[in-house]
Design a protein around this motif. Structure first.
Motif, PDB file in Angstrom:
ATOM      1  N   ALA A  58      -1.828  24.140   8.098  1.00  0.00           N
ATOM      2  CA  ALA A  58      -2.454  22.830   7.909  1.00  0.00           C
ATOM      3  C   ALA A  58      -1.468  21.822   7.337  1.00  0.00           C
ATOM      4  N   ALA A  59      -0.628  22.260   6.396  1.00  0.00           N
ATOM      5  CA  ALA A  59       0.278  21.351   5.695  1.00  0.00           C
ATOM      6  C   ALA A  59       1.443  20.896   6.548  1.00  0.00           C
ATOM      7  N   ALA A  60       1.616  21.471   7.736  1.00  0.00           N
ATOM      8  CA  ALA A  60       2.707  21.050   8.617  1.00  0.00           C
ATOM      9  C   ALA A  60       2.402  19.739   9.335  1.00  0.00           C
ATOM     10  N   ALA A  61       1.156  19.308   9.311  1.00  0.00           N
ATOM     11  CA  ALA A  61       0.732  18.142  10.091  1.00  0.00           C
ATOM     12  C   ALA A  61       1.030  16.832   9.368  1.00  0.00           C
ATOM     13  N   ASP A  62       1.185  15.780  10.169  1.00  0.00           N
ATOM     14  CA  ASP A  62       1.168  14.430   9.612  1.00  0.00           C
ATOM     15  C   ASP A  62       0.058  13.653  10.318  1.00  0.00           C
ATOM     16  N   GLU A  63       0.123  12.333  10.273  1.00  0.00           N
ATOM     17  CA  GLU A  63      -0.976  11.530  10.797  1.00  0.00           C
ATOM     18  C   GLU A  63      -1.133  11.624  12.317  1.00  0.00           C
ATOM     19  N   THR A  64      -0.083  12.006  13.029  1.00  0.00           N
ATOM     20  CA  THR A  64      -0.152  12.000  14.491  1.00  0.00           C
ATOM     21  C   THR A  64       0.273  13.313  15.138  1.00  0.00           C
ATOM     22  N   ARG A  65       0.860  14.237  14.364  1.00  0.00           N
ATOM     23  CA  ARG A  65       1.397  15.477  14.932  1.00  0.00           C
ATOM     24  C   ARG A  65       0.877  16.682  14.186  1.00  0.00           C
ATOM     25  N   ALA A  66       0.600  17.754  14.921  1.00  0.00           N
ATOM     26  CA  ALA A  66       0.157  18.989  14.293  1.00  0.00           C
ATOM     27  C   ALA A  66       1.277  19.667  13.535  1.00  0.00           C
ATOM     28  N   ASP A  67       2.525  19.431  13.937  1.00  0.00           N
ATOM     29  CA  ASP A  67       3.674  20.015  13.250  1.00  0.00           C
ATOM     30  C   ASP A  67       4.786  18.979  13.183  1.00  0.00           C
ATOM     31  N   ALA A  68       4.942  18.385  12.021  1.00  0.00           N
ATOM     32  CA  ALA A  68       5.940  17.330  11.823  1.00  0.00           C
ATOM     33  C   ALA A  68       7.118  17.811  10.999  1.00  0.00           C
ATOM     34  N   ARG A  69       7.253  19.111  10.819  1.00  0.00           N
ATOM     35  CA  ARG A  69       8.221  19.639   9.866  1.00  0.00           C
ATOM     36  C   ARG A  69       9.672  19.379  10.234  1.00  0.00           C
TER      37      ARG A  69
END
Length: 260
Positions: A133-144
């Motif tokens: 869950a914490a990998a997401a940002d406002e537009t992407r499921a994985d923004a890492r």
């Protein structure tokens, strides 16, 4: 009168959420690469679909729980389940005082966090669920992999920790509708105890145990993701009855109809 007002606030919608929002977000799950080195899976982790509370648990919500479960009052809880700092930021066992009802609850032990979630018909999230869950940002499921995303999260660590905590739900919602996974408080996970502390780096590749410490966090696959490494190192050092002023909780649950 103040106690009644705090209880009323606990029942009000969290600021920033729509009135019709039931407080839970549905996450689709899937396969992702964890920052932890799982040698039996090449670092890939499968997460089943699950639901996660959109915001951390607030003081007001936890007060309502303590009122209905008096064994978790700070003046009644067994030392085995919570050490002496448990809920020390409240003015009294059933009085919040300066601790705002909308602020995230902190100074809660793993045992208390688990009991709270169970009382909601839920559970604490696993580390893999939280990390997914914490990998997401406002537009992407994985923004890492985005340096700007990492820099934004790291900026939280540079802020003084002695400032009053904002109310929950003030941060932007990510692509799943979840808020405040970063930038507010750290959070308990169900399997925190699987992160056993070891100072011997030769043991960091043991596939049967997750063994980490602050220095040993370099055994993680994604060494640049310092913010997540900090969480692993911190959680690995805790006992179940420990409490800290920057550690709270949110609950997870399996979707309705999901197989156990």
């Amino acid at each position: 009168m103040r106690a009644a007002a705090a209880l009323l606030l606990a029942l009000l919608p969290v600021p920033g959420l729509a009135a019709a929002d039931d407080g839970w977000a549905r996450l689709p799950g899937g396969e992702f690469r964890s920052v932890l080195r799982y040698e039996d899976s090449g670092g890939l982790v499968k997460v089943a679909p699950f639901e996660l509370q959109r915001t951390p648990v607030s003081n007001g919500q936890f007060l309502a729980f303590v009122r209905s479960h008096p064994e978790w009052r700070r003046d009644q809880v067994a030392p085995l389940f919570a050490e002496q700092r448990y809920l020390q930021h409240w003015a009294g066992p059933l009085e919040l005082g300066p601790a705002g009802a909308g602020q995230p609850v902190v100074n809660v032990s793993w045992f208390a966090a688990q009991a709270y979630c169970e009382a909601q018909g839920a559970r604490l999230p696993s580390w893999s669920e939280w990390e997914y869950a914490a990998a997401a940002d406002e537009t992407r499921a994985d923004a890492r992999q985005d340096p700007a995303w990492r820099e934004r999260i790291l900026s939280w660590y540079s802020r003084p920790s002695n400032q009053p905590l904002p109310a929950v739900g003030q941060g932007p919602a990510d692509v799943n509708g979840v808020r405040d996974l970063h930038g507010l408080v750290w959070e308990w996970v169900d399997d925190y105890a699987a992160m056993l502390v070891s100072a011997d780096n030769r043991e960091q590749g043991d596939p049967d145990r997750l063994r980490f410490c602050g220095a040993g966090a370099l055994s993680m696959d994604d060494r640049e993701n310092y913010a997540v490494m900090m969480r692993v190192a911190m959680l690995s050092a805790l006992e179940g009855n420990d409490t800290t002023a920057n550690l709270g909780l949110r609950c997870a649950r399996d979707p309705a109809g999901a197989r156990p």
